[in-house]
Design a protein around this motif. Structure first.
Motif, PDB file in Angstrom:
ATOM      1  N   ILE A 368       0.829  -1.204   0.000  1.00  0.00           N
ATOM      2  CA  ILE A 368       0.000   0.000   0.000  1.00  0.00           C
ATOM      3  C   ILE A 368       0.860   1.250   0.000  1.00  0.00           C
ATOM      4  N   PHE A 369       1.967   1.224   0.724  1.00  0.00           N
ATOM      5  CA  PHE A 369       2.887   2.354   0.703  1.00  0.00           C
ATOM      6  C   PHE A 369       3.431   2.596  -0.699  1.00  0.00           C
ATOM      7  N   ILE A 370       3.769   1.520  -1.421  1.00  0.00           N
ATOM      8  CA  ILE A 370       4.465   1.657  -2.692  1.00  0.00           C
ATOM      9  C   ILE A 370       3.517   1.883  -3.861  1.00  0.00           C
ATOM     10  N   GLY A 444      -6.659   4.430   5.271  1.00  0.00           N
ATOM     11  CA  GLY A 444      -5.775   5.392   5.923  1.00  0.00           C
ATOM     12  C   GLY A 444      -4.966   6.186   4.929  1.00  0.00           C
ATOM     13  N   LYS A 445      -4.466   5.503   3.888  1.00  0.00           N
ATOM     14  CA  LYS A 445      -3.703   6.243   2.877  1.00  0.00           C
ATOM     15  C   LYS A 445      -4.598   7.173   2.071  1.00  0.00           C
ATOM     16  N   LEU A 446      -5.810   6.720   1.808  1.00  0.00           N
ATOM     17  CA  LEU A 446      -6.763   7.535   1.059  1.00  0.00           C
ATOM     18  C   LEU A 446      -7.103   8.817   1.815  1.00  0.00           C
ATOM     19  N   THR A 462       2.781  19.327  -5.120  1.00  0.00           N
ATOM     20  CA  THR A 462       2.369  17.935  -4.972  1.00  0.00           C
ATOM     21  C   THR A 462       3.345  17.145  -4.115  1.00  0.00           C
ATOM     22  N   THR A 463       4.633  17.415  -4.291  1.00  0.00           N
ATOM     23  CA  THR A 463       5.648  16.677  -3.524  1.00  0.00           C
ATOM     24  C   THR A 463       5.480  16.905  -2.033  1.00  0.00           C
ATOM     25  N   ALA A 464       5.271  18.161  -1.637  1.00  0.00           N
ATOM     26  CA  ALA A 464       5.084  18.462  -0.218  1.00  0.00           C
ATOM     27  C   ALA A 464       3.823  17.789   0.314  1.00  0.00           C
ATOM     28  N   ARG A 465       2.764  17.764  -0.509  1.00  0.00           N
ATOM     29  CA  ARG A 465       1.518  17.129  -0.072  1.00  0.00           C
ATOM     30  C   ARG A 465       1.718  15.632   0.135  1.00  0.00           C
ATOM     31  N   GLN A 466       2.480  14.986  -0.735  1.00  0.00           N
ATOM     32  CA  GLN A 466       2.724  13.559  -0.586  1.00  0.00           C
ATOM     33  C   GLN A 466       3.638  13.267   0.602  1.00  0.00           C
ATOM     34  N   LEU A 467       4.569  14.174   0.896  1.00  0.00           N
ATOM     35  CA  LEU A 467       5.421  13.996   2.076  1.00  0.00           C
ATOM     36  C   LEU A 467       4.598  14.075   3.362  1.00  0.00           C
ATOM     37  N   VAL A 468       3.668  15.025   3.413  1.00  0.00           N
ATOM     38  CA  VAL A 468       2.782  15.123   4.576  1.00  0.00           C
ATOM     39  C   VAL A 468       1.921  13.876   4.679  1.00  0.00           C
ATOM     40  N   GLN A 469       1.454  13.383   3.530  1.00  0.00           N
ATOM     41  CA  GLN A 469       0.651  12.164   3.529  1.00  0.00           C
ATOM     42  C   GLN A 469       1.448  10.988   4.087  1.00  0.00           C
ATOM     43  N   MET A 470       2.699  10.843   3.678  1.00  0.00           N
ATOM     44  CA  MET A 470       3.531   9.743   4.179  1.00  0.00           C
ATOM     45  C   MET A 470       3.748   9.863   5.688  1.00  0.00           C
ATOM     46  N   LEU A 471       3.905  11.101   6.162  1.00  0.00           N
ATOM     47  CA  LEU A 471       4.080  11.311   7.602  1.00  0.00           C
ATOM     48  C   LEU A 471       2.831  10.879   8.362  1.00  0.00           C
ATOM     49  N   LEU A 472       1.653  11.281   7.876  1.00  0.00           N
ATOM     50  CA  LEU A 472       0.400  10.915   8.539  1.00  0.00           C
ATOM     51  C   LEU A 472       0.167   9.406   8.509  1.00  0.00           C
ATOM     52  N   LEU A 473       0.436   8.791   7.360  1.00  0.00           N
ATOM     53  CA  LEU A 473       0.231   7.351   7.262  1.00  0.00           C
ATOM     54  C   LEU A 473       1.233   6.591   8.133  1.00  0.00           C
ATOM     55  N   SER A 474       2.453   7.113   8.234  1.00  0.00           N
ATOM     56  CA  SER A 474       3.446   6.484   9.107  1.00  0.00           C
ATOM     57  C   SER A 474       3.010   6.543  10.565  1.00  0.00           C
ATOM     58  N   MET A 475       2.374   7.646  10.959  1.00  0.00           N
ATOM     59  CA  MET A 475       1.855   7.742  12.326  1.00  0.00           C
ATOM     60  C   MET A 475       0.783   6.678  12.575  1.00  0.00           C
ATOM     61  N   ALA A 476      -0.113   6.495  11.609  1.00  0.00           N
ATOM     62  CA  ALA A 476      -1.163   5.474  11.762  1.00  0.00           C
ATOM     63  C   ALA A 476      -0.556   4.080  11.817  1.00  0.00           C
ATOM     64  N   ILE A 510     -10.105   9.229  12.495  1.00  0.00           N
ATOM     65  CA  ILE A 510      -9.707  10.629  12.725  1.00  0.00           C
ATOM     66  C   ILE A 510      -9.406  11.317  11.402  1.00  0.00           C
ATOM     67  N   TYR A 511      -8.623  10.650  10.548  1.00  0.00           N
ATOM     68  CA  TYR A 511      -8.303  11.227   9.241  1.00  0.00           C
ATOM     69  C   TYR A 511      -9.566  11.394   8.398  1.00  0.00           C
TER      70      TYR A 511
END
Length: 524
Positions: A368-370, A444-446, A462-476, A510-511
């Motif tokens: 799912i990450f990849i 969660g990724k969605l 877009t890159t910054a948005r995807q980095l924030v997304q990875m951070l949020l998903l990593s927290m979950a 929450i997300y």
């Protein structure tokens, strides 16, 4: 280089000046510095714990990378899709009184900065993780930046610019590249059948003499092994072959005639590239050279309010060639079949057998990450004015817009889990919790991407948005890991899976609630 050198220099200077005026540039630089320093330091502990921290192991890592990068570059150049030209190049550079060879070299030089940064990262990892001597790393850096690029530039000139390489010859080159990959896969299968699956088998394969004798890819691997592991008869011979290949390619590229026959293909590729960039800025999935085919579809509209979004999504999926099945489904089939086959063949997961219930969730999380990095079809609803005018609550709108993707995750999760659960002998509740984990991780990724869109807005790219997304998903995902650890301490694997899904589900909810904010205000 004359005019080409001036253009390259001025373009680099102007882009640097423009980037320094944007605040997001400093965020990217900070993240880049963090990755350069933090990633090697964090991996150091893992490498030391597994004993994979020698120069020989670095040669193994570079060998694995070469299996993918070298054939991919050959195929891209043979298809005349390895160099990126923008619309500005088409209108300014192509008509300029400059030789076609220089136009090709200019496009290749634009990739040099990224290659230098990647090789610097490899050098840092080599010193921190693998404890390689400084002189070996210095030689490797010179070899990667100059020798490899010289050979790659020569191959690029021959495949792009040579008038002798027609469509038939380029097709033969593509088949040859695939043939090299098939040979390497055949060698890997042979070693697996001979020695079974183990880390020792993988290590012996990566450092074996037979792969160093494979033309081109093997010769590069031989040069790497000569540098990092010392001289043997095979890697010295392979390195000599690599040197002869370099001399032959450079000589042929220097003497060849190039009259600009590649311009038409380059212009078409520039148009495709601009379309893909625009599509990805909007969060859609689009591949270079691939046009999505749609079929005819009809549905019966039922319900009212937010239900319209669900039927709109259902119509989009029915128009797709394979309905809800896509690359994620293929990966799920392959992953499930591979895990089931390995477990049946080996009889267990070895030292991981007590934790076998977590193998499926770990593989699912990695997939799912990849493989699910974009917003999907539902993100288009945020750009439609009618979405905000529907007489319904934002929560119901979000549920209706994303329901089809949850159904898709359910099917993919079942496809991946079913064969593994049967072979591994998982209890029905354990299998169901593994499927639930797949659904929750996908959701969660969605929703983390939707939250990232709220956080970044239009100020960042877009890159910054995807980095924030990875951070949020990593927290979950981290919360899920903590739940699994607590469950193992309290009870067994079933308890651990249940608490892991519970914690992951809480973060997903929450997300999801935060993501409903996207349905309150229409974007300008």
């Amino acid at each position: 280089m004359g005019a080409i050198g001036y253009l390259y220099k001025r373009t680099l200077i102007n882009r640097t000046k423009m980037a320094l005026k944007k605040p997001v540039t400093y965020l990217y630089l900070a993240l880049l510095l963090f990755y350069f320093l933090a990633v090697p330091a964090s991996l150091k502990v893992i490498m030391q714990g597994t004993g994979l921290d020698s120069a020989r192991d670095m040669a193994g890592v570079l060998t694995v990378l070469s299996f993918w990068l070298i054939p991919a570059n050959l195929i891209a150049y043979a298809k005349r899709r390895g160099l990126v030209y923008r619309h500005s190049d088409v209108h300014f550079l192509f008509p300029a009184p400059v030789g076609p060879k220089r136009v090709l070299i200019y496009a290749h030089l634009r990739t040099l900065l990224v290659q230098v940064l990647l090789n610097l990262f490899a050098v840092v990892c080599g010193g921190v993780l693998f404890h390689v001597e400084g002189w070996r790393l210095a030689v490797y850096f010179v070899f990667s930046v100059f020798i490899e690029n010289l050979l790659e530039a020569g191959i690029m000139l021959l495949l792009y610019g040579s008038e002798k390489f027609r469509e038939r010859q380029r097709g033969m080159m593509i088949k040859a590249a695939y043939g090299l990959v098939i040979i390497l896969l055949g060698m890997a299968v042979y070693m697996y059948l001979q020695e079974g699956l183990s880390m020792d088998t993988v290590s012996r394969f990566l450092h074996s003499d037979m792969i160093q004798m494979v033309p081109f890819i093997g010769w590069y691997i031989a040069a790497v092994h000569l540098l990092f592991t010392g001289a043997t008869a095979v890697n010295v011979a392979g390195t000599a072959c690599y040197g002869l290949l370099l001399a032959a390619v450079v000589a042929a590229a220097w003497r060849m005639d190039c009259k600009g026959g590649f311009y038409e293909d380059a212009m078409k590729f520039a148009e495709d590239y601009e379309e893909v960039l625009e599509s990805r800025r909007q969060g859609n999935v689009k591949r270079l050279g691939k046009k999505e085919k749609f079929g005819k579809a009809r549905i019966r509209w039922r319900g009212h309010g937010a239900s319209a979004l669900f039927y709109r999504q259902l119509l989009e999926y029915k128009k797709s060639r394979y309905f809800i099945f896509d690359i994620n489904t293929i990966v799920a089939v392959l992953a499930g079949a591979a895990l089931a086959y390995l477990y049946e063949k080996e009889g267990s997961f070895g030292g991981l057998e007590p934790y076998r219930v977590f193998v499926l969730p770990v593989v699912a999380a990695y997939m799912i990450f990849i493989f699910t990095g974009f917003g999907g079809k539902w993100a288009k609803e945020l750009k439609s004015p009618y979405t905000y005018l529907l007489p319904d609550s934002p929560f119901r709108k979000l549920m209706a817009a994303t329901l089809m993707q949850h159904v898709q995750a359910l099917i993919n999760g079942c496809i991946m889990t079913a064969p593994c659960a049967l072979v591994m002998g998982l209890a029905l509740p354990e299998a169901l919790l593994c499927i639930l984990f797949y659904i929750l991780m996908s959701a969660g990724k969605l929703y983390s991407l939707a939250v990232a869109q709220i956080v970044t807005g239009s100020a960042l790219g877009t890159t910054a948005r995807q980095l924030v997304q990875m951070l949020l998903l990593s927290m979950a995902a981290g919360a899920g890991v903590m739940g699994a650890i607590m469950g193992m301490a309290v009870g067994g694997g079933l308890m651990a899976l249940g608490i892991m899904d519970l914690f992951l589900g809480l973060f997903t909810m929450i997300y999801m609630v935060i993501a409903t904010l996207n349905f309150y205000h229409i974007e300008a």
